[in-house]
Write an enzyme that holds these catalytic residues in place. Structure first.
Site, PDB file in Angstrom:
ATOM      1  N   ARG A 101       0.950  -1.291   0.143  1.00 55.30           N
ATOM      2  CA  ARG A 101      -0.007   0.009   0.034  1.00 55.30           C
ATOM      3  C   ARG A 101       0.912   1.166  -0.044  1.00 55.30           C
ATOM      4  O   ARG A 101       1.936   1.324   0.739  1.00 55.30           O
ATOM      5  CB  ARG A 101      -0.790   0.088   1.286  1.00 55.30           C
ATOM      6  CG  ARG A 101      -2.028  -0.805   1.188  1.00 55.30           C
ATOM      7  CD  ARG A 101      -2.955  -0.672   2.381  1.00 55.30           C
ATOM      8  NE  ARG A 101      -2.264  -1.428   3.752  1.00 55.30           N
ATOM      9  CZ  ARG A 101      -1.794  -0.612   4.426  1.00 55.30           C
ATOM     10  NH1 ARG A 101      -1.614   0.626   4.608  1.00 55.30           N
ATOM     11  NH2 ARG A 101      -1.365  -1.310   5.618  1.00 55.30           N
ATOM     12  N   TYR A 251      -1.321  -3.660  -7.420  1.00 56.58           N
ATOM     13  CA  TYR A 251      -0.940  -4.497  -6.118  1.00 56.58           C
ATOM     14  C   TYR A 251      -2.232  -4.190  -5.190  1.00 56.58           C
ATOM     15  O   TYR A 251      -2.330  -3.241  -4.788  1.00 56.58           O
ATOM     16  CB  TYR A 251       0.232  -4.090  -5.643  1.00 56.58           C
ATOM     17  CG  TYR A 251       0.667  -4.997  -4.471  1.00 56.58           C
ATOM     18  CD1 TYR A 251       1.118  -6.215  -4.322  1.00 56.58           C
ATOM     19  CD2 TYR A 251       0.285  -4.266  -3.011  1.00 56.58           C
ATOM     20  CE1 TYR A 251       1.096  -6.970  -3.233  1.00 56.58           C
ATOM     21  CE2 TYR A 251       0.235  -5.205  -2.147  1.00 56.58           C
ATOM     22  CZ  TYR A 251       0.817  -6.638  -2.086  1.00 56.58           C
ATOM     23  OH  TYR A 251       0.957  -7.443  -0.683  1.00 56.58           O
ATOM     24  N   LYS A 260      -9.514  -2.164   1.201  1.00 56.75           N
ATOM     25  CA  LYS A 260      -9.396  -1.116   2.116  1.00 56.75           C
ATOM     26  C   LYS A 260     -10.109   0.090   1.634  1.00 56.75           C
ATOM     27  O   LYS A 260     -10.460   0.798   2.516  1.00 56.75           O
ATOM     28  CB  LYS A 260      -7.803  -0.776   2.335  1.00 56.75           C
ATOM     29  CG  LYS A 260      -6.928  -2.026   2.656  1.00 56.75           C
ATOM     30  CD  LYS A 260      -7.314  -2.553   3.930  1.00 56.75           C
ATOM     31  CE  LYS A 260      -6.232  -3.568   4.461  1.00 56.75           C
ATOM     32  NZ  LYS A 260      -6.526  -4.236   5.614  1.00 56.75           N
ATOM     33  N   HIS A 280     -11.082  -2.179  10.948  1.00 51.27           N
ATOM     34  CA  HIS A 280     -10.114  -3.015  10.406  1.00 51.27           C
ATOM     35  C   HIS A 280     -10.007  -3.800  11.691  1.00 51.27           C
ATOM     36  O   HIS A 280      -9.146  -3.936  12.331  1.00 51.27           O
ATOM     37  CB  HIS A 280      -8.665  -2.101  10.523  1.00 51.27           C
ATOM     38  CG  HIS A 280      -7.695  -2.749   9.805  1.00 51.27           C
ATOM     39  ND1 HIS A 280      -6.164  -2.402  10.199  1.00 51.27           N
ATOM     40  CD2 HIS A 280      -7.464  -3.547   9.042  1.00 51.27           C
ATOM     41  CE1 HIS A 280      -5.534  -3.309   9.726  1.00 51.27           C
ATOM     42  NE2 HIS A 280      -6.350  -3.961   8.683  1.00 51.27           N
ATOM     43  N   SER A 302      -2.061  -4.136  10.301  1.00 49.33           N
ATOM     44  CA  SER A 302      -1.675  -4.866   9.392  1.00 49.33           C
ATOM     45  C   SER A 302      -0.337  -5.718   9.696  1.00 49.33           C
ATOM     46  O   SER A 302       0.436  -5.113  10.058  1.00 49.33           O
ATOM     47  CB  SER A 302      -1.568  -4.228   7.973  1.00 49.33           C
ATOM     48  OG  SER A 302      -2.817  -3.886   7.509  1.00 49.33           O
ATOM     49  N   CYS A 304       0.128  -7.737  12.214  1.00 47.76           N
ATOM     50  CA  CYS A 304       0.200  -8.044  13.469  1.00 47.76           C
ATOM     51  C   CYS A 304      -0.416  -9.116  14.039  1.00 47.76           C
ATOM     52  O   CYS A 304      -0.894  -9.350  15.298  1.00 47.76           O
ATOM     53  CB  CYS A 304      -0.161  -6.604  14.232  1.00 47.76           C
ATOM     54  SG  CYS A 304       1.055  -5.221  14.142  1.00 47.76           S
ATOM     55  N   ASP A 327      -9.900  -9.629   8.613  1.00 48.39           N
ATOM     56  CA  ASP A 327      -9.576  -8.381   8.425  1.00 48.39           C
ATOM     57  C   ASP A 327     -10.375  -6.859   8.680  1.00 48.39           C
ATOM     58  O   ASP A 327      -9.969  -6.020   9.079  1.00 48.39           O
ATOM     59  CB  ASP A 327      -8.746  -8.279   6.912  1.00 48.39           C
ATOM     60  CG  ASP A 327      -7.985  -7.132   6.720  1.00 48.39           C
ATOM     61  OD1 ASP A 327      -7.075  -6.767   7.783  1.00 48.39           O
ATOM     62  OD2 ASP A 327      -7.963  -6.546   5.573  1.00 48.39           O
ATOM     63  N   ARG A 421       2.023 -12.064  -0.315  1.00 51.02           N
ATOM     64  CA  ARG A 421       0.548 -12.367  -0.044  1.00 51.02           C
ATOM     65  C   ARG A 421       0.041 -13.712  -0.469  1.00 51.02           C
ATOM     66  O   ARG A 421       0.370 -14.156  -1.572  1.00 51.02           O
ATOM     67  CB  ARG A 421      -0.419 -11.329  -0.386  1.00 51.02           C
ATOM     68  CG  ARG A 421      -0.096  -9.853   0.236  1.00 51.02           C
ATOM     69  CD  ARG A 421      -0.516  -9.832   1.803  1.00 51.02           C
ATOM     70  NE  ARG A 421      -0.272  -8.498   2.111  1.00 51.02           N
ATOM     71  CZ  ARG A 421      -0.942  -8.155   3.227  1.00 51.02           C
ATOM     72  NH1 ARG A 421      -1.890  -8.656   3.638  1.00 51.02           N
ATOM     73  NH2 ARG A 421      -0.693  -6.675   3.779  1.00 51.02           N
TER      74      ARG A 421
END
Length: 640
Positions: A101, A251, A260, A280, A302, A304, A327, A421
């Site tokens: 991102r 991406y 998002k 989130h 993100s 974590c 998420d 990912r």
């Protein structure tokens, strides 16, 4: 893999899959083939096609046959390759300039800047979102999108966030020139005919995306055959039009606009307007040995551990954890005052490094088929590899890194990008909750905040009340991760784990959360804070984490039931001595150290928060947050 795209490479679809726009230049009308689009949606597609000038336009139906054709397009274009050791799994390698991102190039555009971002203290750079005026954005879009799809096909993706037709669900249309986006959106959303049928009038979010590289602009070999335009990346949101426009990146969250951009940035604005929450957060269900089940939502930044927690295999005998989502959570109070949550997504876009059979066995089972891997390494026998799989994958067969280079364990380079990912259907996860697709959502009993804090922050504590819990969310801090363009492990402020995703002024966001405490008849969940990442003096993690985290969830559920197993502390309620079930742990933990509340650390934390709030929120800071911070300092001083 590298090479120059041939203009015809995206015209590999059979004629039955193609939809010609006649004429392609100066489009006068949308052909009857697209008549299934509602009028407003058809006009939107026509407008964007006129601007972007694609060679062809195709309306996606989401079928398996169609998906196979898109995967074949990517294979022939050199974008993706099948992994022969796995079942319908594919490997994609991106340009190294397009791997995460890009928060610095992500903007919200409104007529009133303060509606979008707080006014920071004079001379301070704001960290809570990027605003662009409508005029500036219009100029930026005009500089980018005209003719950007020349030589390519424009794909139209109707999709639903959440079960189609559900009371909390929303629909959208994304137009894109990337088959990678189409294949990934098919996994991540409910895409196709059913979603198209749910679009009525102007009830859809409009999403425009382009990799930003018309064929006439391809003058040199593409890196790993990945089309992008890093110097012109812009991810923009226009709340007044419920519209998203993303340019230059192919991406992840930059291009899969349902994620998002829609689910959090625009989603949080829709939630504010309509009286709900777009967060989130993971959602999980936990059932104790007595068969009593509760649902929990948890917000972590993100990378974590949200996915690991959501798919946890608990170590405590008799416990079961089931995943609703890993998420994003959309949550709304029902007519009886119960907070209900849905996972608006249909897939997992999880971080690969660190994922293994020890940390997340359910994820490893999920990704064995029908999965798109991005920027992981490939074994020469047709499998995948990344840091964390050393004990599970035989690397002696040969490994090619995410950059296409030969790799060995003795190399000083990473085999997989830290933000590589896997994109896999949620339905394949063996621990999915039976109600994960319930349109009404699941009832939330507890909300958890947390992040990576190597020092000072206890394993778990409970907020004193809703207002204190909102303060804990606003005060969240965590080490930076590879999910965005940060290169150092600095402790960053990440309120509500939403810092990169706020769609409107963070101060108004806090007020929105606080407002639920003033509404009669609501059954507000208890709020908690966790920290799996505290380290001892030896630099090692003090808590084993992963499946052992069920012990913390067990204590949280008992507190939801008002069990007398907590003791007050200056920062909130901690577990009483022996209240945390540690029976059967493989190695002993230092409970006293794990739950210690160092006064000096926390007084410094107060100073950091006071500086942050005063510099970033300035006069927009809601008074209840300032009061909670003052009360925290007073309690700490009393214990000094």
């Amino acid at each position: 893999m590298s090479g120059i795209f041939r203009p015809g490479i995206y015209r590999l679809l059979s004629s039955s899959l193609q939809v010609k726009l006649t004429p392609c230049r100066g489009l006068a009308d949308i052909p009857t083939t697209l008549s299934s689009l509602p009028t407003i949606a058809r006009n939107y597609v026509k407008e964007k096609a006129n601007i972007c000038q694609p060679d062809d336009v195709y309306l996606c139906d989401g079928s398996e046959e169609e998906n196979k054709r898109f995967l074949e397009i990517m294979r022939r274009a050199g974008i993706a390759k099948p992994l022969r050791k796995m079942d319908n799994c594919w490997l994609v390698r991106t340009d190294p300039a397009d791997v995460a991102r890009v928060e610095s190039k992500t903007v919200i555009s409104t007529s009133d800047k303060r509606e979008t971002v707080p006014v920071p203290k004079e001379g301070v750079k704001g960290q809570l979102g990027n605003w662009l005026s409508p005029a500036e954005l219009e100029n930026a879009l005009r500089d980018r999108f005209p003719g950007c799809m020349e030589g390519r096909t424009m794909y139209i993706i109707p999709f639903s966030m959440g079960p189609v037709g559900g009371p909390i669900s929303k629909v959208g249309i994304q137009v894109t020139d990337s088959p990678y986006v189409v294949a990934s959106m098919r996994i991540m959303t409910r895409m196709g005919k059913d979603a198209l049928g749910a679009i009525q009038g102007d009830n859809f979010v409009k999403c425009l995306h382009s990799v930003g590289l018309p064929f006439s602009g391809v003058s040199k070999p593409l890196v790993q055959n990945w089309p992008c335009n890093p110097s012109k990346i812009l991810i923009s949101h226009i709340p007044d039009r419920n519209e998203i426009a993303s340019f230059g990146s192919g991406y992840g969250g930059n291009s899969l606009l349902g994620k998002k951009c829609f689910a959090l940035r625009l989603g949080s604005i829709l939630a504010k307007r309509e009286g709900w929450l777009a967060e989130h957060m993971l959602i999980l269900g936990i059932t104790n040995p007595q068969g009593k089940k509760k649902y929990v939502a948890a917000a972590f930044p993100s990378a974590c551990g949200k996915t690991n927690l959501a798919m946890m295999q608990p170590t405590l005998p008799g416990y079961k954890v089931e995943c609703v989502g890993d998420d994003i959570a959309w949550m709304k109070f029902d007519s009886e005052g119960v907070l209900r949550a849905i996972n608006p997504e249909a897939g997992f876009f999880g971080v690969a490094p660190g994922t293994c059979s020890h940390t997340n066995p359910n994820a490893m089972k999920t990704i064995q088929r029908n999965t798109i891997f991005t920027n992981v390494a490939e074994t020469d026998d047709g499998g995948v590899f990344w840091e964390g799989l050393e004990k599970e994958v035989d690397t002696s067969v040969g490994v090619t890194s995410w950059k296409g280079e030969m790799w060995t364990p003795y190399n000083r380079i990473l085999a997989a990008h830290p933000n590589s990912r896997f994109c896999a259907p949620a339905s394949q996860c063996p621990s999915m909750d039976p109600d994960w697709e319930s349109p009404a959502g699941v009832p939330i009993s507890a909300i958890i905040f947390g992040g990576r804090r190597p020092a000072g922050v206890p394993l778990v504590f409970e907020a004193n009340n809703w207002r204190h819990g909102v303060f804990l969310g606003a005060a969240m801090r965590s080490e930076a991760t590879a999910a965005a363009e940060h290169n150092t492990k600095v402790i960053m402020h990440d309120p509500f784990a939403m810092r990169p995703f706020f769609g409107y002024n963070f101060a108004d966001y806090i007020d929105h959360w606080l407002s639920f405490d003033e509404k009669p008849g609501l059954q507000l969940p208890k709020i908690f804070h966790v920290n799996w990442f505290r380290k001892g003096e030896d630099g090692k993690f003090m808590w084993p984490g992963f499946g052992e985290n069920c012990r913390v969830l067990d204590w949280i559920c008992r507190r939801v039931d008002n069990e007398d197993c907590a003791v007050d502390s200056p920062i909130g309620r901690l577990p009483k001595p022996n209240a945390l079930n540690l029976e059967g742990l493989d190695s002993p933990v230092n409970v006293d150290a794990l739950f210690s509340v160092p006064v000096d650390f926390w007084l410094n934390e107060c100073k950091e928060l006071e500086t942050y709030f005063s510099s970033q929120l300035n006069r927009d800071l809601p008074p209840p947050v300032a009061e909670e911070l003052r009360h925290l300092g007073e309690r700490l001083q009393q214990n000094a």
